[in-house]
Design an enzyme around this catalytic site. Structure first.
Site, PDB file in Angstrom:
ATOM      1  N   SER A 126       0.837  -1.197   0.000  1.00 28.77           N
ATOM      2  CA  SER A 126       0.000   0.000   0.000  1.00 28.77           C
ATOM      3  C   SER A 126       0.872   1.247   0.000  1.00 28.77           C
ATOM      4  CB  SER A 126      -0.860  -0.026   1.262  1.00 28.77           C
ATOM      5  OG  SER A 126      -1.447   1.235   1.484  1.00 28.77           O
ATOM      6  N   TYR A 150      -2.164  -1.111  10.865  1.00 26.40           N
ATOM      7  CA  TYR A 150      -2.429  -1.674   9.534  1.00 26.40           C
ATOM      8  C   TYR A 150      -1.258  -1.383   8.604  1.00 26.40           C
ATOM      9  CZ  TYR A 150      -3.800  -1.450   4.676  1.00 26.40           C
ATOM     10  OH  TYR A 150      -3.790  -1.575   3.314  1.00 26.40           O
ATOM     11  N   LYS A 154       1.921  -3.843   6.607  1.00 24.76           N
ATOM     12  CA  LYS A 154       2.362  -3.810   5.199  1.00 24.76           C
ATOM     13  C   LYS A 154       3.866  -3.555   5.143  1.00 24.76           C
ATOM     14  CE  LYS A 154      -1.675  -4.463   3.274  1.00 24.76           C
ATOM     15  NZ  LYS A 154      -1.953  -5.787   2.699  1.00 24.76           N
ATOM     16  N   ARG A 232      -5.624  12.737  -3.546  1.00 28.09           N
ATOM     17  CA  ARG A 232      -5.194  11.334  -3.565  1.00 28.09           C
ATOM     18  C   ARG A 232      -5.171  10.833  -5.002  1.00 28.09           C
ATOM     19  NH1 ARG A 232      -4.319  12.643   0.724  1.00 28.09           N
ATOM     20  NH2 ARG A 232      -4.862  11.778   2.757  1.00 28.09           N
TER      21      ARG A 232
END
Ligand code: WQD
Length: 360
Positions: A126, A150, A154, A232
């Site tokens: 990610s 989280y 990753k 984004r």
């Protein structure tokens, strides 16, 4: 027949779209999923859309014995590891569950691959692994660092994979760093079906458009961006899925471990998204500017140059495609996969009746 590709978490949002693209590209797949945040219905629909069958196992990837069964039963040539818990907010409340689940499942998968001599792996990473910095356009060599469990899972898994690839010269690993996946397959047959109250922008836009979320908060309009709202890199899930097909082709010919961004390279603001959604779908949203959400960076988008150079891949779909396809999936499946395929058929019928009337 060639070797098969094992998809862990293949019933999930990105997994199911990738499963479909792999089948369409002629790959043979096998899926392992525990349905903790997904539905077997997604895979039934992938079968229907591709007219192809494939084996599916309801297992927990952290259960090594169950995984081994799959490796023994099928000749696996490569793995795409999607399985994992992925809600940022939940990870802050239950850090142990996130570390246990995401790390355990990866470790048992890697042990199993090593024992079985399978050495090609695509990992769902990610853009969240990039450390917050002034640099908005992310290249893969920028410093990494996270702000929630989280993200750290990753980050840690990326490190584990780099370490494994460093001592296993035959291994080929792609760490695909996804930006913000949105949209759905254009059939409206598969899409994102978040359980509980969604946190991400697009699922909340969909809820607002349906009247289930009366007011959509825009989290901050005082960022240093073109309209003050956060920017984004939203990427259509079908483009993202095709990036996995390209990554598998790349791994056939290259050894080592590479981090590769999967994004469009174009940043859109929250207001850009809301305006496009309204225009593309002819619906109106009810939103208001609210305070900033803690932890949000002002702007973050991909430099997709490495993906273009190594994989020969680039995103092709527009923001309007993302908005239209997300809304079509939502309209055809108001309750997600729980709506059942009948709801989808009914929506198709209504649409063609409307077209007939228009034509008359
Ligand atoms: C996008 C923008 C919000 C909701 C997160 C994770 C990342 C990845 C994807 C996945 C932000 C704004 C949102 C709303 C809003 N994780 N927003 N109102 O934060 O870029 O990335 O999801 O598995 O790891 O960090 O995505 O969709 O949450 O937010 O204004 O109701 O929309 O502030 O600017 P984000 P997002």
């Amino acid at each position: 027949m060639g070797k098969m590709v094992l998809l862990t978490g293949g019933a999930g949002y990105i997994g199911s779209h990738t499963c479909l693209e792999l089948l369409n590209a002629g790959f043979d797949v096998v899926v392992a999923d525990n349905y903790s945040n997904s539905s077997p219905e997604a895979l039934r629909r992938v079968r229907a859309l591709t007219c192809r069958n494939f084996p599916v196992y309801e297992i927990d990837v952290s259960c090594r014995a169950a995984l081994e069964e799959i490796f023994k039963k099928h000749e696996i040539g490569a793995v795409i590891h999607f399985a994992g818990l992925k809600a940022v907010g939940e990870s802050m409340e239950k850090p142990l569950a996130y570390y246990r689940n995401n790390l355990d499942s990866t470790l048992s998968l890697l042990e199993c691959m090593k024992a079985q001599g399978v050495n090609k792996l695509v990992f769902s990473s990610s853009a969240t692994v990039y450390a917050d910095s002034e640099v908005e356009k992310k290249t893969e060599d920028l410093p990494t660092g996270c702000i929630n469990p989280y993200g750290w899972t990753k980050y840690m898994i990326e490190q584990i994979l780099r370490d494994v690839a460093a001592v296993e010269p035959d291994w080929s690993v792609a760490l695909l760093r996804y930006f913000n996946p949105v949209g759905a397959h254009e059939s409206g047959c598969i899409g994102e079906d978040p359980s509980g109250i969604p946190n991400n922008l697009m699922p909340r836009v969909l809820q607002n458009a349906r009247g289930l979320l009366p007011v959509l908060g825009v989290f901050g309009d005082d960022y240093p961006t073109h309209d003050g709202t956060c920017v984004r890199d939203y990427i259509h899930v079908v483009d993202l899925a095709k990036g996995h097909v390209a990554a598998l082709e790349y791994l056939k010919k290259h050894r080592g471990c590479e981090a590769i961004n999967l994004g469009t390279g174009v940043g859109y603001s929250v207001l850009d998204i809301l305006n496009s959604f309204e225009r593309a779908n002819g619906v109106s949203l009810n939103y208001e500017i609210q305070g900033r959400r803690p932890g949000d960076a002002a702007a973050c988008y991909a430099d997709p140059g490495k993906a273009a150079a190594l994989l020969g891949w680039k995103a092709e779909k527009s923001l309007d495609d993302m908005c239209r396809d997300a809304w079509r999936w939502q309209c055809y499946n108001p309750e997600g996969y729980a709506s059942g395929i009948e709801a989808w058929y009914k929506a198709q019928d209504t649409e063609s009746e409307e077209k007939d009337l228009e034509e008359k």
